[in-house]
Design a protein around this motif. Structure first.
Motif, mmCIF file in Angstrom:
data_model
loop_
_atom_site.group_PDB
_atom_site.id
_atom_site.type_symbol
_atom_site.label_atom_id
_atom_site.label_comp_id
_atom_site.label_asym_id
_atom_site.label_seq_id
_atom_site.Cartn_x
_atom_site.Cartn_y
_atom_site.Cartn_z
ATOM 1 N N THR A 92 0.855 -1.190 0.000
ATOM 2 C CA THR A 92 0.000 0.000 0.000
ATOM 3 C C THR A 92 0.886 1.232 0.000
ATOM 4 O OG1 THR A 92 -1.802 -1.092 1.216
ATOM 5 C CG2 THR A 92 -1.729 1.305 1.315
ATOM 6 N N VAL A 93 0.529 2.217 -0.813
ATOM 7 C CA VAL A 93 1.221 3.506 -0.834
ATOM 8 C C VAL A 93 0.237 4.578 -0.386
ATOM 9 C CG1 VAL A 93 2.272 5.288 -2.297
ATOM 10 C CG2 VAL A 93 2.874 2.876 -2.623
ATOM 11 N N VAL A 94 0.667 5.434 0.524
ATOM 12 C CA VAL A 94 -0.166 6.537 1.007
ATOM 13 C C VAL A 94 0.487 7.856 0.615
ATOM 14 C CG1 VAL A 94 -1.246 7.632 3.006
ATOM 15 C CG2 VAL A 94 -0.932 5.153 2.975
ATOM 16 N N ILE A 95 -0.309 8.758 0.024
ATOM 17 C CA ILE A 95 0.185 10.079 -0.351
ATOM 18 C C ILE A 95 -0.522 11.118 0.512
ATOM 19 C CG2 ILE A 95 0.480 11.750 -2.215
ATOM 20 C CD1 ILE A 95 0.391 9.438 -4.184
ATOM 21 N N PRO A 96 0.153 11.657 1.525
ATOM 22 C CA PRO A 96 -0.455 12.673 2.387
ATOM 23 C C PRO A 96 -0.570 14.013 1.660
ATOM 24 C CG PRO A 96 1.479 11.629 3.409
ATOM 25 C CD PRO A 96 1.502 11.309 1.954
ATOM 26 N N PRO A 97 -1.297 14.958 2.224
ATOM 27 C CA PRO A 97 -1.450 16.261 1.573
ATOM 28 C C PRO A 97 -0.159 17.071 1.585
ATOM 29 C CG PRO A 97 -2.475 16.278 3.732
ATOM 30 C CD PRO A 97 -2.086 14.861 3.458
ATOM 31 N N PHE A 98 -0.116 18.053 0.704
ATOM 32 C CA PHE A 98 1.085 18.865 0.525
ATOM 33 C C PHE A 98 0.664 20.189 -0.099
ATOM 34 C CE2 PHE A 98 0.074 16.773 -3.285
ATOM 35 C CZ PHE A 98 0.487 17.584 -4.319
ATOM 36 N N ALA A 99 1.609 21.121 -0.195
ATOM 37 C CA ALA A 99 1.334 22.422 -0.805
ATOM 38 C C ALA A 99 1.042 22.234 -2.287
ATOM 39 C CB ALA A 99 2.524 23.352 -0.613
ATOM 40 N N LEU A 100 -0.123 22.697 -2.740
ATOM 41 C CA LEU A 100 -0.592 22.409 -4.097
ATOM 42 C C LEU A 100 0.210 23.072 -5.203
ATOM 43 C CD1 LEU A 100 -4.488 22.328 -4.034
ATOM 44 C CD2 LEU A 100 -2.894 20.473 -4.488
ATOM 45 N N THR A 101 1.029 24.038 -4.861
ATOM 46 C CA THR A 101 1.787 24.725 -5.911
ATOM 47 C C THR A 101 2.630 23.760 -6.722
ATOM 48 O OG1 THR A 101 3.483 25.195 -4.242
ATOM 49 C CG2 THR A 101 1.867 26.932 -4.694
ATOM 50 N N GLY A 102 2.899 22.582 -6.142
ATOM 51 C CA GLY A 102 3.755 21.616 -6.824
ATOM 52 C C GLY A 102 3.092 20.882 -7.969
ATOM 53 N N VAL A 103 1.753 20.911 -8.080
ATOM 54 C CA VAL A 103 1.106 20.130 -9.137
ATOM 55 C C VAL A 103 0.072 20.916 -9.937
ATOM 56 C CG1 VAL A 103 1.430 17.922 -7.964
ATOM 57 C CG2 VAL A 103 -0.653 19.245 -7.559
ATOM 58 N N ILE A 124 -3.260 2.194 -3.601
ATOM 59 C CA ILE A 124 -2.809 3.576 -3.450
ATOM 60 C C ILE A 124 -3.891 4.383 -2.744
ATOM 61 C CG2 ILE A 124 -1.943 5.627 -4.625
ATOM 62 C CD1 ILE A 124 -1.142 3.863 -6.963
ATOM 63 N N VAL A 125 -3.466 5.133 -1.739
ATOM 64 C CA VAL A 125 -4.384 5.906 -0.908
ATOM 65 C C VAL A 125 -3.917 7.355 -0.878
ATOM 66 C CG1 VAL A 125 -5.433 6.112 1.379
ATOM 67 C CG2 VAL A 125 -4.663 3.872 0.556
ATOM 68 N N SER A 126 -4.844 8.291 -1.077
ATOM 69 C CA SER A 126 -4.503 9.705 -0.935
ATOM 70 C C SER A 126 -5.263 10.303 0.238
ATOM 71 C CB SER A 126 -4.827 10.486 -2.214
ATOM 72 O OG SER A 126 -6.234 10.591 -2.395
ATOM 73 N N ILE A 127 -4.642 11.272 0.879
ATOM 74 C CA ILE A 127 -5.287 12.042 1.939
ATOM 75 C C ILE A 127 -5.345 13.499 1.482
ATOM 76 C CG2 ILE A 127 -5.214 12.738 4.362
ATOM 77 C CD1 ILE A 127 -3.499 10.275 4.942
ATOM 78 N N CYS A 128 -6.523 14.082 1.505
ATOM 79 C CA CYS A 128 -6.708 15.501 1.201
ATOM 80 C C CYS A 128 -6.151 15.842 -0.186
ATOM 81 C CB CYS A 128 -6.073 16.341 2.306
ATOM 82 S SG CYS A 128 -6.510 18.084 2.289
ATOM 83 N N THR A 129 -5.165 16.747 -0.258
ATOM 84 C CA THR A 129 -4.655 17.182 -1.557
ATOM 85 C C THR A 129 -3.846 16.111 -2.275
ATOM 86 O OG1 THR A 129 -2.685 18.157 -0.541
ATOM 87 C CG2 THR A 129 -4.590 19.607 -0.868
ATOM 88 N N GLY A 130 -3.581 14.989 -1.617
ATOM 89 C CA GLY A 130 -2.924 13.888 -2.308
ATOM 90 C C GLY A 130 -3.710 13.432 -3.521
ATOM 91 N N ALA A 131 -5.038 13.659 -3.511
ATOM 92 C CA ALA A 131 -5.865 13.289 -4.660
ATOM 93 C C ALA A 131 -5.467 14.068 -5.904
ATOM 94 C CB ALA A 131 -7.337 13.524 -4.343
ATOM 95 N N PHE A 132 -4.946 15.290 -5.747
ATOM 96 C CA PHE A 132 -4.506 16.077 -6.892
ATOM 97 C C PHE A 132 -3.345 15.378 -7.609
ATOM 98 C CE2 PHE A 132 -7.070 19.140 -4.788
ATOM 99 C CZ PHE A 132 -7.371 20.146 -5.689
ATOM 100 N N VAL A 133 -2.483 14.711 -6.856
ATOM 101 C CA VAL A 133 -1.376 13.982 -7.465
ATOM 102 C C VAL A 133 -1.901 12.814 -8.299
ATOM 103 C CG1 VAL A 133 0.650 12.551 -6.991
ATOM 104 C CG2 VAL A 133 0.255 14.626 -5.659
ATOM 105 N N LEU A 134 -2.815 12.052 -7.715
ATOM 106 C CA LEU A 134 -3.363 10.907 -8.440
ATOM 107 C C LEU A 134 -4.103 11.365 -9.695
ATOM 108 C CD1 LEU A 134 -4.713 8.669 -5.526
ATOM 109 C CD2 LEU A 134 -2.418 8.774 -6.529
ATOM 110 N N ALA A 135 -4.860 12.463 -9.577
ATOM 111 C CA ALA A 135 -5.591 12.974 -10.740
ATOM 112 C C ALA A 135 -4.638 13.490 -11.801
ATOM 113 C CB ALA A 135 -6.562 14.070 -10.308
ATOM 114 N N ALA A 136 -3.598 14.212 -11.377
ATOM 115 C CA ALA A 136 -2.636 14.744 -12.335
ATOM 116 C C ALA A 136 -1.888 13.627 -13.056
ATOM 117 C CB ALA A 136 -1.640 15.661 -11.625
#
Length: 341
Positions: A92-103, A124-136
């Motif tokens: 399992t991979v978890v992507i926590p939230p981060f500053a959105l300017t990166g994506v 794969i699991v995203s938390i909060c803004t981690g979903a922006f990474v998966l979508a991108a």
């Protein structure tokens, strides 16, 4: 999911002389947390705190895209022990939230490379803004997902191909799970423990973390709205009363009478506090109780339906399928197997 073996260990006895919970000797799943630049420190720690309380069933590692320290969204940086190579070994991979300017302007090359290291069968699991990474990265196209309600508008603007549901705490799409803001990371991690090993362990983990094993309602209850008057009565006592009577007929009139309110006032305050109508909440609680009985008892579907307040087994099947997309028999097989693992 990739798992690593764990050696046998003897059972322990507590200082009071009572036997402790059995020591787990089964396979251990590796969870890798990918810390991106500008990571939110609170959410970064959630996977380790939740999965680390699951009595040895998970190993949690933290990595960055290059093995170097990452800046947090606060006034400190975070050292990590691993680089992106450990992503190849994750169950399992978890992507926590981060500053959105990166994506916002596209997925940076190092992040895309790190995601490319994740195996095709990895959850794969995203938390909060981690979903922006998966979508991108194109992983959520045509799928249902969620993120923090404050960012729903931006998410829809950037990723119209994703079916965004900003009213829920998390979305489980099988190998891809997305969760809403901040503490919803706890909800989705507890959900995975429950999915992997059953409700008994998930409830134990929740107690260790001093959090509820299941939160009622969705994000709607946290969206900014006018604060009720200080003197306004709560519906909490009536909710507790209803939970003890799920097998009985529960009507809006009966709930309002118990709360000492008019039906209109009760329904409004209930929705303000829970984020659901009384009727939808009762169905949700009946489904949740049915799931617990399917996991923990050998009662027939018809008997469980009666215990939780559904008129027939067919009604239970309909509501369970609407809630989680499976039949009672399939759910029982899955979670009995998970609890035994």
């Amino acid at each position: 999911m990739l798992q690593t073996p764990r050696g046998e260990r003897p059972a322990r006895t507590g200082t009071s002389g009572h036997r402790e919970r059995p020591v787990y000797d089964g396979p251990v799943e590796r969870v890798v947390v990918l810390a991106l630049d500008g990571v939110y420190a609170f959410e970064l720690g959630i996977p380790n705190r939740v999965f680390g309380s699951a009595e040895g069933r998970y190993e949690v590692l933290t990595c960055s895209v290059d093995g170097r320290p990452v800046r947090s969204n606060s006034d400190f940086s975070i050292m990590v022990e691993h680089g992106p190579e450990v992503l190849r070994t994750a169950g399992t991979v978890v992507i926590p939230p981060f500053a959105l300017t990166g994506v916002v302007d596209g997925l940076p090359g190092p992040v895309a490379d790190a995601l490319g290291a994740i195996g095709p069968d990895t959850r794969i699991v995203s938390i909060c803004t981690g979903a922006f990474v998966l979508a991108a990265a194109g992983m959520l196209a045509g799928r249902r997902a969620t993120t923090h309600w404050r960012l729903a508008g931006l998410f829809r603007q950037l990723f119209p191909e994703v079916d965004l549901d900003a009213d829920v705490l998390f979305v489980d799409e099988g190998s891809l799970l997305t969760s809403a803001g901040a503490a919803s990371g706890v909800d989705v991690c507890l959900h995975l423990v429950r999915k992997d090993h059953g409700s008994e362990l998930a409830n134990h983990v929740a107690r260790c973390c001093v959090v509820p094993p299941w939160r009622d309602g969705g994000q709607a209850q946290y969206i900014e709205q006018p604060v009720p008057e200080a003197a306004a009565a709560s519906t909490a006592a009536t909710r507790h009363w209803a939970l003890e009577r799920l097998g009985e007929p529960l009507t809006l009139a009966g709930l309002a009478d118990h709360a000492g309110m008019s039906r209109r006032t009760f329904a409004r305050r209930f929705n303000d506090e829970v984020g659901l109508s009384p009727g939808r909440w009762i169905v949700q609680q009946r489904v949740l109780r049915a799931r617990q009985l399917l996991e923990s008892s050998d009662l027939s579907v018809d008997r469980i339906a009666g215990e939780v307040g559904f008129a027939t087994g067919a009604s239970l099947r309909q509501h369970l399928h609407a809630a989680i997309g499976v039949s009672p028999q399939a759910y029982r097989r899955t979670f009995r197997a998970g609890a035994a693992s």
